[in-house]
Design a protein around this motif. Structure first.
Motif, short mmCIF file in Angstrom:
data_model
loop_
_atom_site.label_atom_id
_atom_site.label_comp_id
_atom_site.label_asym_id
_atom_site.label_seq_id
_atom_site.Cartn_x
_atom_site.Cartn_y
_atom_site.Cartn_z
N SER B 45 3.01 -7.95 6.94
CA SER B 45 3.42 -7.69 5.56
C SER B 45 4.80 -7.05 5.55
O SER B 45 5.10 -6.17 6.34
CB SER B 45 2.39 -6.76 4.90
N GLY B 46 5.65 -7.55 4.68
CA GLY B 46 7.00 -6.99 4.57
C GLY B 46 7.98 -7.60 5.55
O GLY B 46 9.12 -7.13 5.67
N LYS B 49 8.65 -12.97 4.47
CA LYS B 49 8.18 -14.35 4.31
C LYS B 49 8.45 -14.85 2.89
O LYS B 49 8.97 -15.95 2.70
CB LYS B 49 6.68 -14.43 4.63
N THR B 50 8.09 -14.02 1.91
CA THR B 50 8.34 -14.41 0.53
C THR B 50 9.84 -14.54 0.28
O THR B 50 10.30 -15.48 -0.38
CB THR B 50 7.73 -13.36 -0.43
N THR B 51 10.60 -13.62 0.85
CA THR B 51 12.05 -13.67 0.72
C THR B 51 12.58 -15.00 1.24
O THR B 51 13.43 -15.64 0.61
CB THR B 51 12.68 -12.51 1.51
N GLN B 82 2.78 -16.07 -4.54
CA GLN B 82 1.73 -15.23 -3.98
C GLN B 82 0.72 -14.83 -5.05
O GLN B 82 -0.47 -14.81 -4.81
CB GLN B 82 2.37 -14.00 -3.34
N1 LIG Z 1 13.42 -8.02 -5.19
C1 LIG Z 1 13.48 -7.17 -4.15
N2 LIG Z 1 14.35 -6.13 -4.18
C2 LIG Z 1 14.42 -5.28 -3.15
N3 LIG Z 1 13.68 -5.35 -2.03
C3 LIG Z 1 12.80 -6.35 -1.94
C4 LIG Z 1 12.65 -7.32 -2.99
N4 LIG Z 1 11.69 -8.20 -2.62
C5 LIG Z 1 11.28 -7.81 -1.41
N5 LIG Z 1 11.94 -6.71 -0.97
C6 LIG Z 1 11.76 -6.04 0.32
O1 LIG Z 1 12.02 -6.97 1.35
C7 LIG Z 1 11.06 -6.86 2.38
C8 LIG Z 1 10.41 -8.20 2.61
O2 LIG Z 1 9.64 -8.53 1.46
P1 LIG Z 1 8.82 -9.88 1.32
O3 LIG Z 1 8.21 -9.89 -0.02
O4 LIG Z 1 9.72 -11.02 1.65
O5 LIG Z 1 7.72 -9.70 2.45
P2 LIG Z 1 6.47 -10.61 2.82
O6 LIG Z 1 6.64 -10.99 4.23
O7 LIG Z 1 6.33 -11.70 1.82
O8 LIG Z 1 5.26 -9.57 2.70
P3 LIG Z 1 3.75 -9.84 2.26
O9 LIG Z 1 3.06 -10.46 3.41
O10 LIG Z 1 3.22 -8.47 1.97
O11 LIG Z 1 3.79 -10.71 1.05
C9 LIG Z 1 10.09 -5.78 1.96
O12 LIG Z 1 10.42 -4.61 2.68
C10 LIG Z 1 10.33 -5.58 0.50
O13 LIG Z 1 10.20 -4.22 0.17
#
Ligand SMILES: Nc1ncnc2c1ncn2[C@@H]1O[C@H](COP(=O)(O)OP(=O)(O)OP(=O)(O)O)[C@@H](O)[C@H]1O
Ligand SMILES: [Mg+2]
Lengths: 256, 248
Positions: B45-46, B49-51, B82
């Protein structure tokens, strides 16, 4: 159980009407006991008679119509400007920084206080009233627009972006429906304020409208006429409120 | 397989602005994908991936690096977020029709296609329901239908099945494999489930903790169609073990 709830519900719906009906004998009683002359406190029958007279000679409908037009035009102009500027403010932080000092400062000036000025500049006709209405409507609608548009969920923007929606599509299919609850809330406040704006303008100077009738009644010691005008204003304000409520019922079914 | 990649990502770095110098979400990601490939991303998590999906969808501009697509594929993306991310004022039917509506399709055509999608995701009878009356899993199925209705070439799926019950999830796996094979789609899917990734993907990429880097790029050479029984083969076990070891 449900039967009981239902009767309670219908009862509460009639309660408002009942309390109004009870107010009339109370009013008569006060007139009787105090023995005040008609030009200070007319009885309900006096007011009713005056109402019928003004209705039959056509003056009441005419003046109500004038005021209604002022209210609606003022509302239209005020709401249009406020939503357009509010939308731009919501979208651009720099524009907000540039404009907000003026907007906040303008709110320190009570519209009621500059109403005479507006009448001097724009004349005693309908124009000055429309402007006063739109000024008084402007700010609350503006604030609601900014709040409503800012609250649109960023993930829905993402969705529209992933589907390559155009700016117009985002506006019509996302921003407008998403912020509609707050926008209609602004309209609700604006509608009530617009009634006040029209009357303020007419009280300063007018040859027609309910505010004019009000003042005419005042000058001629025709207090019953003042009562009639006030009741008409209440009815106007309530109807506008009712229209907004209908709009909410129609467009915000998804909310509750 | 087509030697020319449909998608190529070079040195992608994403930094979110914050109060102290920015928050690095992705660090120097390079990766290529071929047409019709099914790639899964795993990662804590974090890890960004979503990014990553948001950059691929063109919603978020990269801080540095390049993302390039062959043809116009970027114009035709289906994305499942998600969270279901439905419009609360639209009915199930209207939500599913949205992508077609934005393309200016006719009403009859939209409704027919939407009905088809609704029966695909098993939501018959809920056409007129509002999102507030749906369970989390039902809402997510609406989102899946919405992502598929305009027949996108590239599907971006962000943990699409996380909120479904096991039975529905496995049915959706089957459906997704079927759609992917029948309609020649390219799919990138984020998941937390090793099983899911091995059941669906040609390749699984594992990201490190934030800022995300590619830690492992594993080819899943299990035969297709994949069945439940494969889960108990030693090869499946070996792949699962590798993935587990890579995920911190
Ligand atoms: N819009 C945003 N503004 C600032 N920081 C962000 C934003 N979106 C995500 N982050 C930060 O970027 C990092 C990666 O976030 P992301 O959502 O891409 O993770 P993830 O791999 O999808 O996690 P998860 O498995 O929990 O969904 C995290 O530390 C999050 O706090
Ligand atoms: Mg995520």
């Amino acid at each position: 159980m449900t039967m009981k709830l239902k009767t309670l519900h219908t009862l509460s719906r009639w309660l408002g009407l009942l309390s109004i009906l009870l107010a009339i004998p109370a009013w008569m009683l006060v007139v009787q006991i105090s023995g005040l002359p008609k030009f200070i406190l007319p009885s309900p029958m006096d007011v009713w008679a005056r109402f019928l007279k003004a209705l039959t000679d056509g003056s009441l409908l005419y003046h109500t119509g004038v005021t209604l037009v002022e209210i609606l035009l003022g509302l239209l102009v005020g709401v249009c400007f406020a939503t357009i500027i509010g939308y731009l403010l919501a979208k651009s932080r720099s524009l907000e920084k540039i404009l907000s000092p003026y907007l906040v400062a303008s709110q320190a000036i009570p519209v009621v206080a500059i109403a005479p000025l507006l009448v001097i500049w724009l004349g005693g006709g309908i124009l000055s009233k429309v402007v006063i209405c739109s000024l008084i409507v402007f700010f609350p609608v503006l604030v609601n627009t900014v709040v409503g548009v800012r609250a649109v969920s960023s993930s829905l923007y993402d969705l529209m972006g992933s589907l390559r929606a155009t700016r117009w599509q985002i506006l019509w299919k996302l921003e407008l429906p998403a912020s509609l609850p707050v926008l209609l809330g602004g309209l609700r406040i604006g509608a009530t304020l617009s009634v006040i704006g029209a009357i303020v303008g007419e009280l300063v100077d007018a040859q027609e409208g309910l505010g004019f009738l009000l003042q005419l009644g005042d000058f001629q010691y025709d207090t019953s006429m003042v009562f009639v005008a006030v009741f008409m204003l209440v009815i106007l304000a309530l109807s506008l409120y009712g229209v907004v409520t209908l709009l909410e019922k129609r467009f915000l079914k998804w909310q509750k | 397989m087509n030697p020319k990649p449909i998608l190529s990502v070079r040195d992608l770095t994403v930094t979110y602005p914050d109060n102290n110098g920015g928050l690095d979400a992705l660090d120097n990601i390079s990766f290529e994908m071929h047409p019709r490939e099914f790639v899964c991303f795993l990662g804590p998590s974090g890890s960004g991936k979503t990014t990553f999906l948001r950059v691929l969808a063109g919603i978020l501009p990269p801080t540095s690096g390049r993302v390039s697509f062959m043809y116009q594929h970027r114009q035709n993306i289906g994305m499942v977020f998600q969270q279901a991310n439905l419009m609360p004022w639209r009915t199930v039917m209207e939500n599913i029709m949205l992508p077609l509506e934005l393309r200016g399709a006719g009403k009859i055509k939209m409704e027919n296609m939407a009905r088809e999608m609704i029966s695909l995701v098993g939501l018959k009878g809920f056409e007129g329901s509002l999102p507030r009356d749906l369970s989390g899993g039902m809402a997510q199925r609406v989102a899946i239908a919405r992502a598929l209705i305009h027949d996108p070439d590239l599907l971006l799926l962000d943990e699409p099945f996380a909120s479904l019950d096991a039975l529905t999830r496995e049915r959706m796996w089957m459906e997704l494999s079927r759609i992917w094979q029948a309609k020649q789609k390219t799919v990138i899917m984020v998941t937390h489930s090793i099983n899911e990734s091995l059941f669906l993907a040609d390749r699984v990429l594992v990201l490190t903790k934030r800022p995300g880097k590619i830690k492992l790029d594993l080819k899943v050479d299990l035969p297709r169609p994949r069945t439940d029984d494969m889960r108990y083969t030693s090869h499946f076990g070996k792949l699962a073990k590798k993935l587990r070891a890579a995920i911190e």
